[in-house]
Structure formats: structure tokens, C-alpha cells
Design a protein around this motif. Structure first.
Motif, PDB file in Angstrom:
ATOM      1  N   ALA A 195       0.868  -1.183   0.000  1.00 41.34           N
ATOM      2  CA  ALA A 195       0.000   0.000   0.000  1.00 41.34           C
ATOM      3  C   ALA A 195       0.900   1.228   0.000  1.00 41.34           C
ATOM      4  O   ALA A 195       0.739   2.152   0.781  1.00 41.34           O
ATOM      5  N   SER A 196       1.842   1.226  -0.896  1.00 38.07           N
ATOM      6  CA  SER A 196       2.949   2.176  -0.892  1.00 38.07           C
ATOM      7  C   SER A 196       2.546   3.552  -1.401  1.00 38.07           C
ATOM      8  O   SER A 196       1.371   3.874  -1.559  1.00 38.07           O
ATOM      9  N   TRP A 197       3.574   4.357  -1.703  1.00 38.75           N
ATOM     10  CA  TRP A 197       3.414   5.782  -1.976  1.00 38.75           C
ATOM     11  C   TRP A 197       2.682   6.073  -3.289  1.00 38.75           C
ATOM     12  O   TRP A 197       2.514   5.207  -4.134  1.00 38.75           O
ATOM     13  N   GLY A 198       2.261   7.319  -3.416  1.00 38.94           N
ATOM     14  CA  GLY A 198       1.730   7.819  -4.681  1.00 38.94           C
ATOM     15  C   GLY A 198       0.233   7.747  -4.838  1.00 38.94           C
ATOM     16  O   GLY A 198      -0.292   8.049  -5.909  1.00 38.94           O
ATOM     17  N   ASN A 199      -0.492   7.333  -3.789  1.00 39.50           N
ATOM     18  CA  ASN A 199      -1.933   7.187  -3.917  1.00 39.50           C
ATOM     19  C   ASN A 199      -2.665   7.956  -2.818  1.00 39.50           C
ATOM     20  O   ASN A 199      -2.140   8.121  -1.718  1.00 39.50           O
TER      21      ASN A 199
ATOM     22  N   ASP B 279      13.651  14.194   0.384  1.00 38.58           N
ATOM     23  CA  ASP B 279      12.516  14.993   0.845  1.00 38.58           C
ATOM     24  C   ASP B 279      11.185  14.319   0.510  1.00 38.58           C
ATOM     25  O   ASP B 279      10.231  14.365   1.296  1.00 38.58           O
ATOM     26  N   ARG B 280      11.128  13.667  -0.649  1.00 36.96           N
ATOM     27  CA  ARG B 280       9.895  12.965  -1.027  1.00 36.96           C
ATOM     28  C   ARG B 280       9.729  11.674  -0.230  1.00 36.96           C
ATOM     29  O   ARG B 280       8.607  11.276   0.108  1.00 36.96           O
ATOM     30  N   LEU B 281      10.834  11.009   0.082  1.00 30.21           N
ATOM     31  CA  LEU B 281      10.762   9.837   0.953  1.00 30.21           C
ATOM     32  C   LEU B 281      10.200  10.229   2.316  1.00 30.21           C
ATOM     33  O   LEU B 281       9.341   9.530   2.876  1.00 30.21           O
ATOM     34  N   GLU B 282      10.691  11.338   2.839  1.00 37.56           N
ATOM     35  CA  GLU B 282      10.229  11.786   4.150  1.00 37.56           C
ATOM     36  C   GLU B 282       8.754  12.169   4.113  1.00 37.56           C
ATOM     37  O   GLU B 282       7.987  11.855   5.042  1.00 37.56           O
ATOM     38  N   ALA B 283       8.329  12.820   3.029  1.00 34.45           N
ATOM     39  CA  ALA B 283       6.919  13.196   2.900  1.00 34.45           C
ATOM     40  C   ALA B 283       6.037  11.947   2.840  1.00 34.45           C
ATOM     41  O   ALA B 283       4.962  11.889   3.461  1.00 34.45           O
ATOM     42  N   TYR B 284       6.498  10.954   2.076  1.00 36.64           N
ATOM     43  CA  TYR B 284       5.769   9.686   1.982  1.00 36.64           C
ATOM     44  C   TYR B 284       5.689   9.024   3.354  1.00 36.64           C
ATOM     45  O   TYR B 284       4.621   8.563   3.787  1.00 36.64           O
ATOM     46  N   ALA B 285       6.824   8.981   4.069  1.00 36.83           N
ATOM     47  CA  ALA B 285       6.850   8.351   5.384  1.00 36.83           C
ATOM     48  C   ALA B 285       5.912   9.051   6.360  1.00 36.83           C
ATOM     49  O   ALA B 285       5.158   8.398   7.101  1.00 36.83           O
ATOM     50  N   ALA B 286       5.935  10.365   6.355  1.00 41.31           N
ATOM     51  CA  ALA B 286       5.083  11.118   7.280  1.00 41.31           C
ATOM     52  C   ALA B 286       3.604  10.881   6.977  1.00 41.31           C
ATOM     53  O   ALA B 286       2.796  10.635   7.883  1.00 41.31           O
TER      54      ALA B 286
ATOM     55  N   SER C 185       2.661   7.019   7.520  1.00 39.71           N
ATOM     56  CA  SER C 185       2.712   6.689   8.948  1.00 39.71           C
ATOM     57  C   SER C 185       1.473   7.217   9.659  1.00 39.71           C
ATOM     58  O   SER C 185       0.908   6.556  10.541  1.00 39.71           O
ATOM     59  N   SER C 186       1.027   8.407   9.267  1.00 35.50           N
ATOM     60  CA  SER C 186      -0.175   8.981   9.882  1.00 35.50           C
ATOM     61  C   SER C 186      -1.414   8.169   9.535  1.00 35.50           C
ATOM     62  O   SER C 186      -2.417   8.219  10.244  1.00 35.50           O
ATOM     63  N   TRP C 187      -1.354   7.419   8.439  1.00 34.98           N
ATOM     64  CA  TRP C 187      -2.463   6.549   8.032  1.00 34.98           C
ATOM     65  C   TRP C 187      -2.366   5.159   8.668  1.00 34.98           C
ATOM     66  O   TRP C 187      -3.247   4.330   8.474  1.00 34.98           O
ATOM     67  N   GLY C 188      -1.258   4.896   9.362  1.00 41.37           N
ATOM     68  CA  GLY C 188      -1.117   3.611  10.034  1.00 41.37           C
ATOM     69  C   GLY C 188      -0.246   2.600   9.318  1.00 41.37           C
ATOM     70  O   GLY C 188      -0.197   1.432   9.727  1.00 41.37           O
ATOM     71  N   TYR C 189       0.456   3.015   8.262  1.00 35.73           N
ATOM     72  CA  TYR C 189       1.350   2.099   7.546  1.00 35.73           C
ATOM     73  C   TYR C 189       2.632   1.933   8.353  1.00 35.73           C
ATOM     74  O   TYR C 189       3.180   2.908   8.882  1.00 35.73           O
ATOM     75  N   GLY C 190       3.132   0.713   8.433  1.00 38.36           N
ATOM     76  CA  GLY C 190       4.276   0.409   9.294  1.00 38.36           C
ATOM     77  C   GLY C 190       5.608   0.766   8.688  1.00 38.36           C
ATOM     78  O   GLY C 190       6.429  -0.114   8.397  1.00 38.36           O
ATOM     79  N   ILE C 191       5.869   2.042   8.501  1.00 39.35           N
ATOM     80  CA  ILE C 191       7.100   2.500   7.861  1.00 39.35           C
ATOM     81  C   ILE C 191       8.185   2.769   8.903  1.00 39.35           C
ATOM     82  O   ILE C 191       7.944   3.414   9.911  1.00 39.35           O
ATOM     83  N   GLU C 192       9.375   2.260   8.621  1.00 41.44           N
ATOM     84  CA  GLU C 192      10.535   2.512   9.471  1.00 41.44           C
ATOM     85  C   GLU C 192      11.572   3.291   8.666  1.00 41.44           C
ATOM     86  O   GLU C 192      11.912   2.910   7.543  1.00 41.44           O
ATOM     87  N   ARG C 193      12.066   4.380   9.212  1.00 36.36           N
ATOM     88  CA  ARG C 193      13.144   5.140   8.586  1.00 36.36           C
ATOM     89  C   ARG C 193      14.465   4.482   8.959  1.00 36.36           C
ATOM     90  O   ARG C 193      14.731   4.233  10.139  1.00 36.36           O
ATOM     91  N   VAL C 194      15.286   4.189   7.940  1.00 40.14           N
ATOM     92  CA  VAL C 194      16.548   3.484   8.198  1.00 40.14           C
ATOM     93  C   VAL C 194      17.714   4.227   7.553  1.00 40.14           C
ATOM     94  O   VAL C 194      17.557   4.890   6.526  1.00 40.14           O
ATOM     95  N   GLY C 195      18.875   4.104   8.169  1.00 35.61           N
ATOM     96  CA  GLY C 195      20.106   4.655   7.622  1.00 35.61           C
ATOM     97  C   GLY C 195      20.943   3.584   6.955  1.00 35.61           C
ATOM     98  O   GLY C 195      20.496   2.435   6.785  1.00 35.61           O
TER      99      GLY C 195
END
Length: 357
Positions: free
Chosen positions: A52-56, A96-103, A106-116
Motif C-alpha cells: 500500500a505504498s506511496w503515490g496514492n 525529501d519525497r521519501l520523508e513526505a511519503y513516510a510522514a 505513517s499517519s495513516w497507520g502504515y508500518g514504515i521505518e526510517r533506516v540509515g
């Protein structure tokens, strides 16, 4: 619901197989008509990413996240369904777009983890170049598309469904209602018909004067020969998306749906394979096997068409470019609507009637 209702499902890709399975389990008599056999045309050429990834927009995210849950339910009900919840490592967007997608997700409840970089190396240790910043979703997965389709159809057959091989000539109508399907000159009568034939859907729908507004963009994916395990899950990198199949093949495309094959698809495929091989540590013995060019049935606004056909009785339409992700939810919801008249709220935006202007 009438348990004796006979429904013809046109198409034996993952969407048709799921609808047929759910109808059969709900007590309908089901005939699946397929010209190309189990898997259809688009399904075998799929990257097969469940996500249920980004762009939708959020409304579509909700359908996709429900579909992911329905895959887990389906895996309990169908023996041998080839699923792997392997996780997806994504760094194919600018930071910046990765961060926007994550934010957002994540607010919708998707289990996203930011990794280095160090975490990415633990997730996929065989990547030659590691990102400074990536996103990881452990709950994403893959289905081996043809095997999953065959498993659904085989289980449907065990419960009474019938599979018919042949080309659909036309839908048979009487007084504005579909009463059957003409297959290779023979008429099979039914109470309802479902068009789940992917790219072949518009031609069949046109025999009932229904227009399906879809496009069929090509997507090239390369396949290696089976090889030792190099990838743990999905890798969505800047230059290409790749994963390793259950039999050890590494498959890749410039996009998960496959990239533009260009004027010379074989040359495009081999260049893509060279890129893939260079991205993987330990891939010295990895060999190119073949490429596929799939034609993805994509409604012109990018979203599914899953509904009855207005103006023609007894006809249901199911066409989408995200077939692997959405299949179990579409199968469940379509069966309920066809047999009980119950339309799930998650399908509300996806009626064919939205294109009637």
C-alpha cells in the motif's frame, strides 16, 4: 443469495481466479473461461509486489491495506498459496519525497521505518551501494503470481468450479441482460458474467456496447537464472526495482510495473540485467535467462474499475493494474456484490459509471 446462481468469469489471471474462488466458496456455480490458461496475460509478467505504498490518495490506500489483510486470510484458506512477507526497502525517491511519503503513510497507520546506511546493510547485505536514507516496510510482501493463480483455480475446481478453455466471441444478451457467453461458437448460458480479462476486457465488453476506458502500457522485466540467495526482500532502488523469487530467480524492472522496452526489447533487457548484476555483491555467476513484456490493464485515471455495468444487466467488470495486491479483496467484494447485492464501501470510488460523461 441463491446458491444455484451460475456465474461465468471471463479471465484466469489473478483477478479472475480470486473472483471465481470467492464465488465458488460462497455457493455459486462457476465457470471460468480462459483463452490463455491459468495466469492469463498480465499476471505472469507481474513484479508481484503486495503493498500500500506511496503515490496514492488515502481512499485508495485504505483499499490496498485491506487487500493486504485479505491476502493473509486467503493464505489460511488455500493450501500452498505462495506468499512471502519479506519486507520492502525503498530509496527510489529523493530524501525529501521519501520523508513526505513516510510522514503521510505513517499517519495513516502504515508500518514504515526510517533506516540509515547501517540498518539498510543489515536488511540487504548484498547491495553494493547503500543509501544514506531509506524506508523499510516489514509488512510488504510478494506472491508468486502464476503459482498463486493456479492454486486458487485448483481449489475452486475442487469445490465445483469448471474451467473452460477457449476464446470469447461475445456476450449473449436478451432484453438488455447478459444471459450467457459465446465461446468458440458454443453458447454457455449463465445468470451473470464477470469480465476479468485484463487487456482483453474492452473487446469483450464492446459486444454488449460497454466501453472500458483502459490503457495497456508495456512493462519490461528481466529474469535471471535461478541463483543462490542474494536478496532478502523487495529492493526499490533509484535505478531499478528487484526481488528474488521462490525458485531463486532475480527479477527486475526500471519500475515495479516494468519499464519501457524501447525499440529493441532484448537489448534493453540485457542492459537492465547488467545494471542489476552490478548492484549486487556476490552476483559474479548470475546469468540472464529471459525477459518478459507485460501489457498492464490500466484504467485511464489509474484506479480500478470494479462494479456492475450500468445499462446492461447481469454483467460485472473487474479491471485494475494492481491485480496482485488487490486480488483477494476484489474477489471477496465482487462475490458479495454479485450474489448478495452488497457493495463494500471501499469500492465506492471505483464504479465504471464514473467515466460516464
Amino acid at each position: 443469495m441463491s446458491s444455484a446462481k451460475h456465474v461465468i468469469v471471463i479471465g484466469a489471471g489473478i483477478i479472475g481466479a480470486s473472483i471465481a474462488w470467492h464465488l465458488t466458496k460462497a455457493g455459486a456455480r462457476v465457470t471460468v473461461v480462459s483463452e490463455s490458461g491459468a495466469g492469463g496475460i498480465a499476471t505472469p509478467n507481474s513484479f508481484a509486489w503486495i503493498n500500500a505504498s506511496w503515490g496514492n490518495p488515502e481512499v485508495y490506500f485504505r483499499l490496498r491495506i485491506r487487500a493486504m489483510a485479505e491476502w493473509r486470510r486467503l493464505a489460511k484458506d488455500v493450501p500452498g498459496l505462495p506468499l512471502a512477507w519479506c519486507g520492502g526497502l525503498c530509496f527510489d525517491l529523493p530524501p525529501d519525497r521519501l520523508e513526505a511519503y513516510a510522514a503521510e503513510h505513517s499517519s495513516w497507520g502504515y508500518g514504515i521505518e526510517r533506516v540509515g546506511r547501517e540498518q539498510a546493510a543489515r536488511i540487504e547485505p548484498n547491495l553494493v551501494e547503500l543509501p544514506d536514507f531509506a524506508l523499510y516496510v516489514a509488512e510488504e510482501g510478494v506472491a508468486e503470481p502464476v503459482t498463486a493463480t493456479k492454486a486458487l483455480l485448483a481449489d475452486a475446481e475442487r469445490h465445483g468450479a469448471r474451467i473452460v478453455m477457449g476464446t470469447v466471441d461475445k456476450l449473449v444478451l436478451s432484453n438488455g441482460k447478459v444471459t450467457g457467453v459465446a465461446v468458440a461458437g458454443e453458447i454457455i448460458t449463465a445468470d451473470e458474467a464477470v469480465i476479468a480479462a485484463g487487456a482483453g476486457g474492452p473487446v469483450i465488453a464492446a459486444t454488449a456496447s460497454i466501453k472500458l476506458p483502459i490503457e495497456t502500457p508495456p512493462g519490461l522485466i528481466v529474469h535471471s537464472r535461478p541463483y543462490k540467495k542474494l536478496l532478502n526482500g523487495l529492493v526499490l532502488a533509484e535505478r531499478l526495482h528487484m526481488r528474488q523469487t521462490a525458485e531463486g530467480r532475480i527479477i527486475a524492472g526500471s519500475d515495479f510495473g516494468g519499464g519501457d522496452p524501447g525499440e529493441y526489447p532484448e537489448a534493453t533487457a540485457r542492459e537492465l540485467f547488467r545494471t542489476m548484476k552490478a548492484m549486487l555483491r556476490g552476483a559474479e555467476g548470475l546469468e540472464f535467462d529471459f525477459h518478459t513484456v507485460g501489457y498492464r490493464p490500466t484504467p485511464i485515471d489509474g484506479f480500478p474499475i470494479v462494479s456492475r455495468a450500468d445499462g446492461v444487466g447481469g454483467l460485472y467488470i473487474a479491471v485494475t493494474h494492481s491485480g496482485i495486491t488487490l486480488a483477494p479483496a476484489i474477489g471477496l467484494f465482487a462475490a458479495r456484490e454479485i450474489l448478495d447485492g452488497e457493495r463494500d464501501a471501499l469500492l465506492a470510488p471505483y464504479a465504471l459509471s464514473r467515466f460516464a460523461q
